[in-house]
Design a protein around this motif. Structure first.
Motif, PDB file in Angstrom:
ATOM      1  N   ASP A  85     -14.596  61.554 -34.445  1.00 18.19           N
ATOM      2  CA  ASP A  85     -15.677  62.521 -34.679  1.00 18.19           C
ATOM      3  C   ASP A  85     -16.503  62.769 -33.427  1.00 18.19           C
ATOM      4  OD1 ASP A  85     -15.535  63.141 -37.624  1.00 18.19           O
ATOM      5  OD2 ASP A  85     -15.420  60.973 -37.605  1.00 18.19           O
ATOM      6  N   LYS A  87     -15.315  62.806 -30.358  1.00 17.17           N
ATOM      7  CA  LYS A  87     -14.562  63.749 -29.512  1.00 17.17           C
ATOM      8  C   LYS A  87     -14.622  65.153 -30.074  1.00 17.17           C
ATOM      9  CE  LYS A  87     -11.785  60.859 -26.822  1.00 17.17           C
ATOM     10  NZ  LYS A  87     -10.571  60.109 -26.657  1.00 17.17           N
ATOM     11  N   ILE A  88     -14.539  65.248 -31.406  1.00 13.12           N
ATOM     12  CA  ILE A  88     -14.625  66.579 -32.018  1.00 13.12           C
ATOM     13  C   ILE A  88     -15.985  67.204 -31.684  1.00 13.12           C
ATOM     14  CG2 ILE A  88     -14.729  67.821 -34.242  1.00 13.12           C
ATOM     15  CD1 ILE A  88     -12.668  65.716 -35.299  1.00 13.12           C
ATOM     16  N   ARG A  92     -16.532  70.562 -29.542  1.00 15.70           N
ATOM     17  CA  ARG A  92     -17.206  71.724 -30.142  1.00 15.70           C
ATOM     18  C   ARG A  92     -18.371  72.181 -29.269  1.00 15.70           C
ATOM     19  NH1 ARG A  92     -17.353  69.812 -36.471  1.00 15.70           N
ATOM     20  NH2 ARG A  92     -15.226  70.422 -36.994  1.00 15.70           N
ATOM     21  N   SER A 118      -8.134  57.304 -31.123  1.00 19.40           N
ATOM     22  CA  SER A 118      -8.256  58.751 -30.930  1.00 19.40           C
ATOM     23  C   SER A 118      -7.235  59.360 -29.983  1.00 19.40           C
ATOM     24  CB  SER A 118      -9.664  59.061 -30.408  1.00 19.40           C
ATOM     25  OG  SER A 118      -9.869  58.384 -29.194  1.00 19.40           O
ATOM     26  N   HIS A 126      -4.889  66.640 -34.028  1.00 18.25           N
ATOM     27  CA  HIS A 126      -5.857  66.828 -35.113  1.00 18.25           C
ATOM     28  C   HIS A 126      -7.245  67.155 -34.553  1.00 18.25           C
ATOM     29  CE1 HIS A 126      -7.842  66.294 -38.939  1.00 18.25           C
ATOM     30  NE2 HIS A 126      -8.680  65.452 -38.372  1.00 18.25           N
ATOM     31  N   ILE A 127      -7.651  66.431 -33.516  1.00 18.35           N
ATOM     32  CA  ILE A 127      -8.962  66.660 -32.891  1.00 18.35           C
ATOM     33  C   ILE A 127      -9.027  68.092 -32.342  1.00 18.35           C
ATOM     34  CG2 ILE A 127     -10.374  66.004 -30.882  1.00 18.35           C
ATOM     35  CD1 ILE A 127      -9.421  63.068 -31.436  1.00 18.35           C
ATOM     36  N   GLU A 128      -7.919  68.503 -31.740  1.00 20.44           N
ATOM     37  CA  GLU A 128      -7.854  69.864 -31.175  1.00 20.44           C
ATOM     38  C   GLU A 128      -8.027  70.919 -32.270  1.00 20.44           C
ATOM     39  OE1 GLU A 128      -5.053  70.447 -27.938  1.00 20.44           O
ATOM     40  OE2 GLU A 128      -4.239  72.142 -29.056  1.00 20.44           O
ATOM     41  N   GLU A 130      -9.456  70.460 -35.292  1.00 20.71           N
ATOM     42  CA  GLU A 130     -10.800  70.362 -35.890  1.00 20.71           C
ATOM     43  C   GLU A 130     -11.876  70.983 -34.992  1.00 20.71           C
ATOM     44  OE1 GLU A 130     -12.461  68.054 -38.533  1.00 20.71           O
ATOM     45  OE2 GLU A 130     -10.657  68.612 -39.639  1.00 20.71           O
ATOM     46  N   SER A 131     -11.617  71.008 -33.691  1.00 18.17           N
ATOM     47  CA  SER A 131     -12.617  71.599 -32.805  1.00 18.17           C
ATOM     48  C   SER A 131     -12.311  73.077 -32.522  1.00 18.17           C
ATOM     49  CB  SER A 131     -12.721  70.795 -31.497  1.00 18.17           C
ATOM     50  OG  SER A 131     -11.455  70.556 -30.978  1.00 18.17           O
TER      51      SER A 131
END
Ligand code: SF4
Length: 320
Positions: A85, A87-88, A92, A118, A126-128, A130-131
């Motif tokens: 979270d 990193k997200i 963002r 992460s 996934h992080i990519e 979500e952001s």
């Protein structure tokens, strides 16, 4: 000239990533996101930015980060580190700044499979997602192992100049550091306090008692901490420097030995005579002279009082 924003932790990997991108004649603006648990920019960071020709800035995201920390959607790592979270959130925030900085993509120092929480390939993707930055995050150290990003497809970045680093080994990073003339090797990561189990005990206490504020987090970085009641904490200076920092605060309720041979205690939150007695007895415990009265200083007014010393069992009970 094309421009990119880089997430800068102060660690070697983020520095190398910036240099790899700069080698492709792309201007880089490095952003250090301040969460309250990582150190601000140091002199060495400024030295790197001047030596290697990139600009560098701090972005304060503490308030937003605290709400993530209290309830991370993807949970915590080994300690209280909500890395996914975190990193997200940083990505963002970086995305929001892209138009202001006229940047067309984002650079990170991530290496596939370097960290368990992460940096596994599926988590990176996934992080990519979500952001909302699909195809816009370039990871120069592991770029060859990942799908081509938009700047590669657009011909802004030459994929052949990216690397294929994988896992926890550091040997290839050290060779790259040599190649770029990095004489003083920075730590692998920026040193996040949320990976320190002892520090996390104190953070957890703030979360439990709903006291996670910028001021309280800053106070965690000095002194011994004691939870005296649901609404009251005592912070005990451990040396002359910490005592001075505590006493120099503009406001507060302080207790310290009248002969100054012992700690300064700052009471925070709401306190009654009961908590003041507990704090006074803790102050006596850490004081050199056990027969000395304590000065109680509140809003500039002072009085002196004798306290009974706290027992070992009790002090353990209150220590966070
Ligand atoms: S270690 Fe700390 S700063 Fe780094 S991603 Fe995790 S929570 Fe964020």
């Amino acid at each position: 000239m094309h421009r990119a924003i880089a997430l800068y932790s102060g660690g070697l990997d983020s520095l190398l990533s910036i240099l790899i991108i700069k080698e492709q004649k792309i201007e880089v603006i490095a952003l250090k996101f301040l969460t309250g648990f990582v150190s601000p920019l140091k002199e060495q960071d400024i030295v790197y930015s001047q030596k290697f020709g990139f600009s560098i800035e701090e972005i304060d995201i503490r308030k937003k980060f605290f709400s993530v920390l209290q309830n991370p959607k993807h949970g915590y790592g080994k300690n209280l580190n909500p890395c996914i979270d975190c990193k997200i959130l940083m990505l963002r925030e970086a995305k929001e700044l892209m138009s202001e900085y006229n940047a067309s993509f984002i650079v990170t120092g991530e290496i596939v499979s370097q960290r368990p929480m992460s940096q596994k390939r599926e988590q990176i993707l996934h992080i990519e997602k979500e952001s909302s930055l699909k195809g816009l995050i370039v990871r120069p150290l592991s770029g060859k192992l990942l799908s081509a990003t938009k700047p590669e497809l657009d011909g802004i970045i030459d994929r052949e100049m990216l690397y294929d680093l994988w896992g926890r080994g550091r040997k290839r990073q050290f060779l790259l550091a040599q190649k770029y003339g990095i004489e003083k090797i920075p730590q692998p990561s920026g040193g996040c306090l949320l990976t320190d189990p002892l520090f996390c005990k104190k953070v957890k206490d703030l979360i439990i008692y709903n006291e996670l504020t910028i001021e309280n987090v800053e106070l965690l970085k000095i002194g011994r901490h004691f939870r005296l009641s649901e609404k009251c904490k005592a912070i005990v200076g451990r040396d002359a420097q910490e005592n001075e920092i505590l006493l120099n605060r503009q406001r507060g309720f302080f207790i310290y030995p009248a002969d100054f041979k012992g700690p300064v205690i700052l009471l925070s939150g709401e306190y009654s005579e009961e908590e003041i007695d507990k704090a006074g007895s803790i102050c006596l415990y850490y004081s050199k002279n056990k027969n000395v009265p304590m000065v109680i200083k509140n809003n500039g007014e002072e009085e002196k009082k004798f306290f009974n010393i706290i027992s070992e069992e009790e002090i353990v009970k209150y220590r966070i």
